[in-house]
Design a protein around this motif. Structure first.
Motif, PDB file in Angstrom:
ATOM      1  N   SER A   1       3.939   3.791  -3.438  1.00 57.87           N
ATOM      2  CA  SER A   1       2.345   2.872  -4.041  1.00 57.87           C
ATOM      3  C   SER A   1       2.960   1.556  -4.604  1.00 57.87           C
ATOM      4  CB  SER A   1       1.328   3.787  -4.098  1.00 57.87           C
ATOM      5  OG  SER A   1      -0.241   2.597  -4.242  1.00 57.87           O
TER       6      SER A   1
ATOM      7  N   ASP B   1       0.625  -1.079   0.586  1.00 58.24           N
ATOM      8  CA  ASP B   1       0.029  -0.342  -0.456  1.00 58.24           C
ATOM      9  C   ASP B   1       1.160   1.138  -0.234  1.00 58.24           C
ATOM     10  OD1 ASP B   1      -2.628  -0.978  -1.030  1.00 58.24           O
ATOM     11  OD2 ASP B   1      -2.019  -1.888   2.313  1.00 58.24           O
TER      12      ASP B   1
ATOM     13  N   TYR C   1      -5.985   6.018  -2.369  1.00 61.44           N
ATOM     14  CA  TYR C   1      -5.638   6.028  -0.663  1.00 61.44           C
ATOM     15  C   TYR C   1      -4.672   6.531  -0.594  1.00 61.44           C
ATOM     16  CZ  TYR C   1      -3.749   2.791   3.061  1.00 61.44           C
ATOM     17  OH  TYR C   1      -3.359   2.341   3.665  1.00 61.44           O
ATOM     18  N   VAL C   2      -4.932   6.778   1.155  1.00 59.72           N
ATOM     19  CA  VAL C   2      -4.014   7.664   1.712  1.00 59.72           C
ATOM     20  C   VAL C   2      -3.387   7.308   2.731  1.00 59.72           C
ATOM     21  CG1 VAL C   2      -4.048   9.924   3.241  1.00 59.72           C
ATOM     22  CG2 VAL C   2      -5.623  10.060   1.334  1.00 59.72           C
ATOM     23  N   GLN C   3      -2.429   7.175   2.528  1.00 53.69           N
ATOM     24  CA  GLN C   3      -1.441   6.698   4.300  1.00 53.69           C
ATOM     25  C   GLN C   3      -2.040   6.587   5.507  1.00 53.69           C
ATOM     26  OE1 GLN C   3       2.907   8.000   3.546  1.00 53.69           O
ATOM     27  NE2 GLN C   3       3.324   6.405   5.472  1.00 53.69           N
ATOM     28  N   PRO C   4      -2.083   5.925   6.203  1.00 56.86           N
ATOM     29  CA  PRO C   4      -2.756   6.178   7.502  1.00 56.86           C
ATOM     30  C   PRO C   4      -1.727   6.576   8.574  1.00 56.86           C
ATOM     31  CG  PRO C   4      -2.540   3.723   6.721  1.00 56.86           C
ATOM     32  CD  PRO C   4      -2.621   4.097   5.687  1.00 56.86           C
TER      33      PRO C   4
ATOM     34  N   THR D   1      -4.847   6.000  -6.748  1.00 56.99           N
ATOM     35  CA  THR D   1      -6.264   5.636  -6.407  1.00 56.99           C
ATOM     36  C   THR D   1      -7.696   5.894  -5.340  1.00 56.99           C
ATOM     37  OG1 THR D   1      -5.721   4.347  -4.618  1.00 56.99           O
ATOM     38  CG2 THR D   1      -5.208   2.892  -6.762  1.00 56.99           C
TER      39      THR D   1
ATOM     40  N   LYS E   1       2.321   4.265   1.226  1.00 57.67           N
ATOM     41  CA  LYS E   1       3.680   4.712   1.673  1.00 57.67           C
ATOM     42  C   LYS E   1       4.835   5.800   1.513  1.00 57.67           C
ATOM     43  CE  LYS E   1       6.688   1.667   4.886  1.00 57.67           C
ATOM     44  NZ  LYS E   1       6.773   0.127   5.745  1.00 57.67           N
TER      45      LYS E   1
ATOM     46  N   THR F   1      -0.912  10.019  -0.947  1.00 57.69           N
ATOM     47  CA  THR F   1      -1.811   9.526  -1.484  1.00 57.69           C
ATOM     48  C   THR F   1      -1.697   8.979  -2.873  1.00 57.69           C
ATOM     49  OG1 THR F   1      -2.710  11.418  -0.500  1.00 57.69           O
ATOM     50  CG2 THR F   1      -3.927   9.965  -2.364  1.00 57.69           C
ATOM     51  N   ASP F   2      -2.229   7.704  -2.784  1.00 55.16           N
ATOM     52  CA  ASP F   2      -1.473   6.775  -4.499  1.00 55.16           C
ATOM     53  C   ASP F   2      -3.030   7.524  -5.015  1.00 55.16           C
ATOM     54  OD1 ASP F   2      -3.502   4.814  -4.205  1.00 55.16           O
ATOM     55  OD2 ASP F   2      -2.517   4.064  -3.990  1.00 55.16           O
TER      56      ASP F   2
ATOM     57  N   ARG G   1       0.065  -0.099  -5.529  1.00 60.37           N
ATOM     58  CA  ARG G   1      -1.239   0.195  -7.118  1.00 60.37           C
ATOM     59  C   ARG G   1      -1.610   1.079  -8.146  1.00 60.37           C
ATOM     60  NH1 ARG G   1      -4.077  -3.098  -3.651  1.00 60.37           N
ATOM     61  NH2 ARG G   1      -3.973  -3.735  -1.701  1.00 60.37           N
TER      62      ARG G   1
END
Lengths: 397, 397
Positions: free
Chosen positions: B302, B274, B360-363, B358, B276, B355-356, B304
């Motif tokens: 990422s 994921d 998705y945001v790094q948690p 897709t 990072k 943020t990639d 992805r």
């Protein structure tokens, strides 16, 4: 599709019928972690090294060339980046190194390496080519392999500071500043004058290549990079940038690095490297072992932009077809191309021809000689042909 | 603009008024050409090497980590690419090496290295990250520097043959072929099962990295690359690809490389890494020497897709601002980011968040632990914070 149809002959028929052989390295633990904290190539690759095209009378004023025939993709690994020096490789302590930015600037300044590392940076992939690269082909085929005809050519990811950022640090150029003198701290004090308006948007002062600090032979700790310009303007071991009103007519732009034409006049300040390409596999030294499919692989590049097209011929230039791009074309970077070829076992002559994003097409040797004569020495970028013999030998003839 | 305003203090006032000092390396010829036919870094950089995070009981079943704090740009030089082995580094003769492609295929075949080099190739820049990377942070700040927290991470240009091309050579998969088993020829016979439909468009069988043949510790002479998947699926020293109908439940997907959740169940076949990011400069071990401007530099990636955005905070996550991309973002490759920072000399806490493509945001670590618990071991990708003390020390705390 026939690809590789003849290749399986290289694994023996007995092998094909037997269980997969268990080699000794599959039954004994291998070398421990960190045997090489800084890694080295396999001993089976020990022949893949830089080489000189001749014995130089002064080994500090010499060059060594990248083994293009054995390389892949578009990046040149740092250990194999070509060398061209005028007084050997200095051993510079980065803590003692300084860069002076002076001359026609508002606030002249002396930079330490720490200062430079604290400025905003940028990383870009660009080729470097010596303007003398391939000069041995002006009088026709030299017989040399591609490492020695085209190996003054490499491509790295460079990291450093834009020239414009550095000039901001001295509060900008003043007065009649039109040129910039770059000086190296080697014992030759290599110097070149560069036209400010043509380089301001792309020149970089770099401290890293392919992710790590510059190698000593590539300018450690600091180097000027002028993407697309001839290699010697990428002044290594950079100690000084002086803004001036006119070129300083240094040794390296008068006795050297000018291009003598047939009428006795010389082209000076010929900076950009024109579009060029070369087939690296198969190339002299390779041998075709069986008939059938071979990928024709090579490199294309242009100092004026990106590679738009590469064509390949296998019949001495009678017919051409488009190659595919094997890497992503990038501005002023090496682009790997590849074309399919079915070798029928007869003699062949293989060539490549690059077209760049300005529309410029790589010339034939005849066209280049007609325009520039035979004494130009630098900036030879003609189409290169390799001959393939019926026995599979590849020759520069 | 203030950039570097305090930095000039590092060159002494006396230096600034004097003519540029002539160092000994400017008056004596340097080392000759080809002193190193295969080049090596400057001795001043001898501390930039791979390191292990701990003493491993079996030095052949161990890992070493890339010195991220000392690197630049997005490419990892081959000598510094991280290592993770299960039975040491085999010393493989490429002339003896074979790759078997068999199982549920029309025409099983044994490939020599020459066979593979005669297939159409492709070169692409991709990261590799061990799924165990940063696992030491699950329980909070480990105190370790970035080489030892995030250094199971590297990025190279890989050259090889697409998996789909290789399957064409065996006339394609047949029957219920849904998975593919990849096996290494090391003494551990490292094996992983991979879902064919998810990797067919991107997996490559590679023989070169950053322009030259693979290094021994990175799989010489042949390696599977599955861009974006966890590093151990990139099977090194590849000897066998077997098409099968279901995963083979090998040791490396049962006892290892599964992620244990808080409820006692395990996530298996968690392949994609994921999004990072991590700040590499300044990072623990660096020291801020004067107040004023510093670029905050780091890496984002990422499995992805591409990196769309990186944000940086210097106040422990209370406020964020966008970083600029220091390299071109590429699919499933490391992207270097950089953000401007004026350090006022007070304590600070610096973080980055990726943020990639897709979305998705790094948690945060809290969000990750809440979802996965503390026993997951693999695939730790939370936001990483470094503390900056008033004296300029940078710590993982």
């Amino acid at each position: 599709m026939g690809i590789g149809a003849f290749a399986a002959a290289q694994a023996s028929a007995a092998e094909l019928l037997a269980p997969l052989k268990v080699e000794p390295w599959s039954t004994t633990p291998g070398a421990p972690i960190l045997e090489h904290p800084y890694g080295v190539p396999s001993l089976f690759e020990k022949g893949v090294v830089r080489r000189a095209a001749k014995a130089w009378p002064l080994p500090g004023a010499a060059s060594s060339m990248t083994p293009l025939a054995d390389l892949f993709g578009s990046i040149t690994p740092n250990g194999l980046v070509y060398e061209r020096h005028h007084a050997g490789v200095p051993d510079i302590d980065p803590a003692q190194h300084r860069l002076a930015v002076h001359g026609l600037v508002s606030a002249p300044k002396l930079f330490t390496m720490d200062d430079i590392l604290r400025l905003p940076s940028e990383s870009r992939i660009h080729f470097i080519e010596c303007s003398g690269n391939t000069g041995g082909e002006w009088n026709g085929p030299s017989g040399m392999p591609v490492q020695l005809t085209h190996g003054l050519l490499s491509c790295c990811e460079w990291t450093g500071v834009r020239l414009s950022t550095l000039l901001d640090e001295v509060n900008g150029a003043v007065g009649k500043a039109r040129w910039i003198l770059a000086e190296g701290s080697d014992a030759a004090a290599m110097t070149r004058s560069l036209p400010l308006d043509r380089i301001i948007d792309r020149a970089m002062i770099v401290y890293a290549q392919n992710g790590e600090r510059l190698r000593p032979e590539n300018g450690y700790p600091l180097r000027l990079i002028v993407p697309g310009f001839e290699g010697n303007t990428h002044v290594k071991w950079l100690r000084r940038l002086k803004l001036v009103d006119a070129p300083l007519e240094t040794r390296e732009e008068t006795s050297k690095y000018t291009n003598l034409l047939a009428d006795g006049t010389a082209r000076k300040f010929v900076f950009e490297m024109d579009a060029k390409s070369v087939i690296t596999r198969p190339s002299p030294g390779h041998k075709l072992t069986t008939h059938g499919y071979y990928p024709i692989s090579g490199l294309a590049w242009s100092g004026r932009g990106t590679i738009r097209r590469v064509e390949v011929s296998t019949d001495g230039g009678a017919s051409w077809r488009n190659a595919r791009m094997e890497t992503s074309p990038r501005e002023r970077a090496l682009t790997r191309f590849e074309a399919d070829w079915q070798w029928n076992g007869g003699p062949a002559a293989i060539l490549s021809r690059a077209t760049d994003s300005t529309g410029y097409v790589q010339p034939t040797r005849e066209a280049l000689v007609s325009a520039r004569g035979l004494n130009s020495q630098y900036h030879y970028n003609a189409i290169q042909q390799w001959r393939v013999d019926a026995n599979g030998d590849v020759r520069n003839a």
